[in-house]
Design an enzyme around this catalytic site. Sequence first.
Site, short mmCIF file in Angstrom:
data_model
loop_
_atom_site.label_atom_id
_atom_site.label_comp_id
_atom_site.label_asym_id
_atom_site.label_seq_id
_atom_site.Cartn_x
_atom_site.Cartn_y
_atom_site.Cartn_z
N LYS A 142 0.89 -1.17 0.00
CA LYS A 142 0.00 0.00 0.00
C LYS A 142 0.92 1.21 0.00
CE LYS A 142 -1.89 2.98 1.97
NZ LYS A 142 -1.63 4.40 1.61
N CYS A 195 13.78 11.22 6.87
CA CYS A 195 13.58 10.94 8.30
C CYS A 195 14.87 11.11 9.09
CB CYS A 195 13.04 9.54 8.47
SG CYS A 195 14.14 8.30 7.77
N GLU A 219 9.00 16.74 15.29
CA GLU A 219 9.46 16.53 13.91
C GLU A 219 8.71 17.47 12.98
OE1 GLU A 219 8.20 13.01 11.62
OE2 GLU A 219 10.30 12.70 11.16
N GLU A 262 9.63 1.69 10.93
CA GLU A 262 10.62 2.77 10.82
C GLU A 262 9.83 4.07 10.89
OE1 GLU A 262 13.14 2.10 7.43
OE2 GLU A 262 13.99 0.30 8.34
#
Length: 500
Positions: free
Chosen positions: A192, A302, A404, A268
């Site tokens: 997906k 990331c 973040e 992750e």
Amino acid sequence: MATTHPDADAVIASARPRHLHNWIGGKAVTGGKPFGVHDPATGAVHAIAHEADAAMIDRAVAAAQAALHGEWGSMTLARRRALLMAVADRIDVRREEFLAAEIADTGKPHSLASHLDIPRGAANFRVFADAIASLPSESFLFDTPDGGKALNYAVRKPLGVVGVISPWNLPLLLMTWKVAPALACGNAVIVKPSEETPSTTTLLADVMAEVGIPAGVFNVVHGFGAASAGEMLVAHPGVRAITFTGETRTGAAIMAGAAPHVKALSFELGGKNAAVVFADADMDAAVAGLSRAVFLNTGQVCLAPERIYVERPVFDAFVAGLKASALALEPGLPHAPGTDFGPLISAEHRDKVLGYYALAVDEGAHVITGGGVPHLTGEAAGGYFVEPTIWTGLDHTARVCREEIFGPCCAVIPFDTEAEALHFANDSPYGLAASIWTRDLSRAHRFGQAMDVGVSWVNCWFLRDLRTPFGGTKLSGVGREGGEHSINFYSEPTNVCIKL
Ligand code: NAD
Ligand code: 6OD
């Protein structure tokens, strides 16, 4: 968001829209609610993807299970490896198509997609085709209590049907980082991809068929997360494991959705990475290396440092160097000569990043450069661009230093002692990566090991042998991927003990 857009209806109605269909059991399956996919560099809808419904998820699971019970399940390792190598070779051959698809979905500069995303997509298949071949197997011949002997060994077997849920920032790279080891271990996958970036996954399905990967081994379902294909895949009882890269809070939702079936999970997740520059560092290398780390892919990596701690004697020089690098970046359309700075992925993400730019000022930041939207003309005027941004004057506890942002920005903060730098760097709910700059070899080892992160880079960033462990501590992930670590996740041992 890849949902509604003023252009979407026009594109859907146009004579030859590029349709991205679900791919199930070795063929494209038409149907599913259409949604527009935007080119972030212009804001225009460039393709129509079709959202998989519950019946399509059921079909994908059934196709994957059938593949596991068919040719794929009984295929020799040598043949499976040869097929994975063939996939890598076809990505290379069809490089221009992959580049075009990735660039259309992400708006990233051609130079970046051609040097990072697409070659790593191919490399991932080669790395795991090799990793599976060189895996040692455990066996022990031991003395039994009755004075006899027994032979004990373990065999690794695929988990079964693996759901792969991937993000938009490095779409092909991050999706194949999971698909390649899953297939190397003999699983069947249902991918997906992010609703923002469905194109390269769809293209990969074509490559899989082309090289002869049996039908049902690689399936693609398009759609969104909550109340859509992502959530349905997670909840489906026929899916044995979910491997996910994305936001931490999405990981939490997936964990809850997977709990009733006690699925294997590999996550992750997000990061708020620190970089630390000591006064003894090679300053030109530190500036160049961290400029790349902060601004590559418009900060949508990331691993990108959004907090940089600099030893006080070199603080001003470092900030001046980083500012010069930021000012030299050229935003624009992906193929325009000189473009090395692309847009953010969506209008929604641009608004989030600009919200943090405003918050930084509210929290007392001194804006060294950036903080707004660049003035672009022509097609790029509709793109989701923001300026590369550097702040000083922020307290290490400010929200912009803890949350973040996932944009091209960083706070630069001075420190006086190694202990203080270590405290600052580790004082975060996240623990993905760190980048340390020093010429002192002892300190490099000491500090690198003391960082509470999955990956500590010294005098570099985003560089590693793909056989080594990759992942995060704390809110940055669950488990490790890479080489044998991936193989361990995507397979499980059966322990056989034979009394001789
Ligand atoms: P996201 O979590 O919004 O989406 C990732 C994927 O999850 C998409 O395919 C999405 O459709 C799906 N999804 C969303 N909600 C879901 C749900 N409830 N159930 C099932 N699937 C769901 O992440 P993103 O915005 O695409 O990517 C950016 C984030 O990913 C950042 O936080 C970044 O740090 C993180 N990321 C981490 C790594 C890493 O290696 N640690 C790598 C890349 C990106
Ligand atoms: O290099 C990789 O394998 C990897 N997973 C990189 C992640 C980058 C995050 O944006």
